[in-house]
Write a protein that holds these residues in place. Structure first.
Motif, mmCIF file in Angstrom:
data_model
loop_
_atom_site.group_PDB
_atom_site.id
_atom_site.type_symbol
_atom_site.label_atom_id
_atom_site.label_comp_id
_atom_site.label_asym_id
_atom_site.label_seq_id
_atom_site.Cartn_x
_atom_site.Cartn_y
_atom_site.Cartn_z
ATOM 1 N N GLY A 78 41.888 31.320 52.078
ATOM 2 C CA GLY A 78 42.528 32.197 53.054
ATOM 3 C C GLY A 78 43.178 33.416 52.409
ATOM 4 O O GLY A 78 43.779 34.237 53.098
ATOM 5 N N THR A 79 43.056 33.543 51.093
ATOM 6 C CA THR A 79 43.570 34.713 50.393
ATOM 7 C C THR A 79 42.398 35.566 49.913
ATOM 8 O O THR A 79 41.240 35.287 50.249
ATOM 9 C CB THR A 79 44.438 34.315 49.178
ATOM 10 O OG1 THR A 79 43.603 33.775 48.138
ATOM 11 C CG2 THR A 79 45.487 33.284 49.583
ATOM 12 N N TYR A 80 42.688 36.560 49.098
ATOM 13 C CA TYR A 80 41.649 37.463 48.619
ATOM 14 C C TYR A 80 40.685 36.770 47.653
ATOM 15 O O TYR A 80 39.576 37.251 47.429
ATOM 16 C CB TYR A 80 42.304 38.667 47.932
ATOM 17 C CG TYR A 80 41.386 39.856 47.765
ATOM 18 C CD1 TYR A 80 41.047 40.637 48.856
ATOM 19 C CD2 TYR A 80 40.863 40.198 46.521
ATOM 20 C CE1 TYR A 80 40.205 41.730 48.725
ATOM 21 C CE2 TYR A 80 40.019 41.291 46.374
ATOM 22 C CZ TYR A 80 39.697 42.055 47.476
ATOM 23 O OH TYR A 80 38.858 43.124 47.336
ATOM 24 N N LEU A 81 41.095 35.639 47.069
ATOM 25 C CA LEU A 81 40.229 34.890 46.164
ATOM 26 C C LEU A 81 40.092 33.449 46.624
ATOM 27 O O LEU A 81 41.048 32.854 47.135
ATOM 28 C CB LEU A 81 40.787 34.908 44.732
ATOM 29 C CG LEU A 81 40.843 36.251 44.016
ATOM 30 C CD1 LEU A 81 41.459 36.085 42.637
ATOM 31 C CD2 LEU A 81 39.462 36.880 43.911
ATOM 32 N N ASP A 82 38.916 32.889 46.417
ATOM 33 C CA ASP A 82 38.650 31.487 46.720
ATOM 34 C C ASP A 82 38.540 30.702 45.413
ATOM 35 O O ASP A 82 38.691 31.261 44.324
ATOM 36 C CB ASP A 82 37.374 31.371 47.553
ATOM 37 C CG ASP A 82 37.488 32.129 48.862
ATOM 38 O OD1 ASP A 82 38.479 31.916 49.583
ATOM 39 O OD2 ASP A 82 36.592 32.950 49.153
ATOM 40 N N ALA A 83 38.292 29.403 45.523
ATOM 41 C CA ALA A 83 38.281 28.544 44.334
ATOM 42 C C ALA A 83 37.022 27.694 44.292
ATOM 43 O O ALA A 83 36.564 27.181 45.315
ATOM 44 C CB ALA A 83 39.520 27.645 44.335
ATOM 45 N N LEU A 128 48.986 37.691 41.860
ATOM 46 C CA LEU A 128 50.185 37.123 42.477
ATOM 47 C C LEU A 128 49.947 36.721 43.926
ATOM 48 O O LEU A 128 50.554 35.774 44.425
ATOM 49 C CB LEU A 128 51.338 38.133 42.410
ATOM 50 C CG LEU A 128 51.944 38.406 41.033
ATOM 51 C CD1 LEU A 128 52.942 39.547 41.121
ATOM 52 C CD2 LEU A 128 52.619 37.154 40.476
ATOM 53 N N THR A 129 49.059 37.439 44.608
ATOM 54 C CA THR A 129 48.808 37.158 46.022
ATOM 55 C C THR A 129 47.812 36.027 46.231
ATOM 56 O O THR A 129 47.698 35.512 47.345
ATOM 57 C CB THR A 129 48.273 38.414 46.743
ATOM 58 O OG1 THR A 129 46.947 38.713 46.272
ATOM 59 C CG2 THR A 129 49.175 39.614 46.505
ATOM 60 N N CYS A 130 47.070 35.652 45.163
ATOM 61 C CA CYS A 130 45.953 34.714 45.319
ATOM 62 C C CYS A 130 46.070 33.435 44.499
ATOM 63 O O CYS A 130 45.700 32.346 44.967
ATOM 64 C CB CYS A 130 44.643 35.393 44.928
ATOM 65 S SG CYS A 130 44.306 36.953 45.734
ATOM 66 N N PHE A 131 46.532 33.545 43.260
ATOM 67 C CA PHE A 131 46.452 32.419 42.337
ATOM 68 C C PHE A 131 47.250 31.188 42.773
ATOM 69 O O PHE A 131 46.809 30.064 42.500
ATOM 70 C CB PHE A 131 46.847 32.855 40.927
ATOM 71 C CG PHE A 131 45.811 33.714 40.250
ATOM 72 C CD1 PHE A 131 44.463 33.596 40.558
ATOM 73 C CD2 PHE A 131 46.169 34.651 39.288
ATOM 74 C CE1 PHE A 131 43.498 34.377 39.937
ATOM 75 C CE2 PHE A 131 45.218 35.443 38.656
ATOM 76 C CZ PHE A 131 43.884 35.305 38.988
ATOM 77 N N PRO A 132 48.403 31.332 43.421
ATOM 78 C CA PRO A 132 49.077 30.104 43.893
ATOM 79 C C PRO A 132 48.191 29.267 44.815
ATOM 80 O O PRO A 132 48.157 28.034 44.701
ATOM 81 C CB PRO A 132 50.312 30.644 44.615
ATOM 82 C CG PRO A 132 50.614 31.926 43.910
ATOM 83 C CD PRO A 132 49.263 32.520 43.606
ATOM 84 N N THR A 150 35.449 41.512 53.225
ATOM 85 C CA THR A 150 36.123 41.754 51.942
ATOM 86 C C THR A 150 35.239 41.363 50.763
ATOM 87 O O THR A 150 35.247 42.031 49.722
ATOM 88 C CB THR A 150 37.446 40.975 51.867
ATOM 89 O OG1 THR A 150 37.201 39.591 52.200
ATOM 90 C CG2 THR A 150 38.475 41.546 52.817
ATOM 91 N N ALA A 151 34.464 40.300 50.923
ATOM 92 C CA ALA A 151 33.560 39.871 49.850
ATOM 93 C C ALA A 151 32.397 40.844 49.701
ATOM 94 O O ALA A 151 31.979 41.165 48.579
ATOM 95 C CB ALA A 151 33.049 38.464 50.118
ATOM 96 N N ASN A 152 31.849 41.328 50.814
ATOM 97 C CA ASN A 152 30.756 42.297 50.730
ATOM 98 C C ASN A 152 31.219 43.611 50.107
ATOM 99 O O ASN A 152 30.490 44.223 49.306
ATOM 100 C CB ASN A 152 30.184 42.573 52.127
ATOM 101 C CG ASN A 152 29.444 41.388 52.702
ATOM 102 O OD1 ASN A 152 29.950 40.727 53.605
ATOM 103 N ND2 ASN A 152 28.263 41.093 52.196
ATOM 104 N N MET A 153 32.418 44.047 50.459
ATOM 105 C CA MET A 153 32.933 45.285 49.871
ATOM 106 C C MET A 153 33.202 45.108 48.372
ATOM 107 O O MET A 153 32.958 46.009 47.572
ATOM 108 C CB MET A 153 34.204 45.719 50.592
ATOM 109 C CG MET A 153 34.007 46.127 52.058
ATOM 110 S SD MET A 153 32.819 47.502 52.288
ATOM 111 C CE MET A 153 31.342 46.600 52.778
#
Length: 339
Positions: A327-332, A152-156, A287-290
């Motif tokens: 800019g969120t927890y996931l990129d595209a 919910l926090t990333c997919f939009p 965040t990506a390394n963790m």
């Protein structure tokens, strides 16, 4: 010092969610004594110290006039279990699984292998599977809630990164779990027909979440059972992989993206990957390394850079591959079957 003490903040949050502190405080402001009764905690001094820590972390607040505790707006949104934006499932999964797996990080580095068996006494064959994530019904439901809340926090932002998203008519989310990405996609494209492709045991979870959406959305989403490595894929002009490839090694990823390539139409077919991107020298973002280390203790996979995803997709024939930092927890990452 913040790195050394970081686990203390995590455990404070985990405990507050486990006690359902935020669920009680979203209903009404409460005095210390009343809150202790609600939580069935007999020692007021210990509870008060714990609540002071929650205030310091800006998880709750205290009205110094009436001496009553209440949630902050962010806690009401993300930390109340019945909130549509809740992250309590993700917090619970981290508390009950990930946090414990991380105590075996030295073993994971030494063995280059996930640590479920040493942590939970689960039994595995030589290859990694998701059986440990689904080791009982409660753990399975918690993991589904965790992935839904994070989605919910990333997919939009992931969907919004695609140019001309309206061109796609059929959409298939591989390993789509609760349907969070399918729901997001259908909201963004009113003409889209979506398929969630996942294991049969996941269907009940998908149905639960899809039924919470409006009729316009849920009537355009179906669940199709299957194992994406073993079974034929549905036909679609856009395939998505939301936090799937980071679970697997390069060989397995190659097999899956090639399978998707073959299932796409010759014209206007595309693949969309949602993962956290490492910078090219793999020195960040943190965040990506963790998350990369989390994959080391929990799966057979890893986080990757944009060039690594491009190489993976180009090997099977995808073209015009682009990466987007959302800019969120996931990129595209998106690639097309034709130019």
């Amino acid at each position: 010092m913040s790195i050394i003490d970081g686990y203390r903040c995590s455990q404070t949050l985990f405990t507050a969610v486990g006690l359902k502190l935020f669920d009680h405080l979203t209903k009404e402001e409460l005095l210390l004594e009343d809150l202790a009764n609600k939580l069935n905690l007999p020692h007021l001094p210990a509870l008060e110290r714990f609540l002071n820590a929650c205030i310091a972390l800006k998880l709750i607040q205290l009205d110094k006039t009436n001496k009553k505790y209440s949630n902050t707006p962010s806690s009401n949104k993300y930390l109340v279990s019945k909130s549509p934006d809740t992250l309590t499932g993700y917090i619970g999964h981290n508390s009950q699984s990930s946090y414990l797996l991380w105590t075996k990080l030295p073993n994971a580095i030494h063995e280059n292998a996930p640590q479920w068996q040493k942590t939970f006494n689960t039994i595995h064959g030589e290859e990694f599977t998701f059986d440990s994530f689904y080791r009982d019904e409660n753990t399975e439901a918690l993991f589904m809630s965790a992935m839904h809340g994070l989605g919910l926090t990333c997919f939009p932002a992931v969907v919004a990164s695609i140019d001309n998203f309206q061109q796609f008519k059929t959409f298939c989310d591989i390993g789509g779990a609760t349907g969070c990405l399918a729901i997001t996609a259908c909201k963004a494209n009113p003409n889209l027909q979506a398929i969630i492709f996942d294991l049969p045991r996941i269907e009940k979870h998908a149905v639960q979440y899809i039924n919470q959406t409006s009729a316009d959305i849920r009537n355009r989403i179906i669940f199709q059972s299957g194992d994406f490595f073993r079974d034929p894929l549905p036909r679609a002009d856009l395939f998505t992989l939301g936090r799937i490839l980071h679970d697997w090694n390069d060989e397995k990823c190659q097999i899956l993206v090639e399978k998707i390539y073959r299932a796409l139409p010759e014209m206007n077919g595309a693949i969309l990957i949602a993962e956290k991107l490492l910078v090219e020298d793999k020195s960040g973002p943190v965040t990506a390394n963790m998350q990369d280390l989390n994959m080391l203790v929990a799966t057979a996979g890893r986080e990757r850079t944009c060039p690594e995803y491009k190489e993976l997709l180009e090997k099977v024939g995808f073209k015009n591959i682009k990466c987007f930092w959302t800019g969120t927890y996931l990129d595209a990452i998106i690639g097309y079957k034709s130019n």
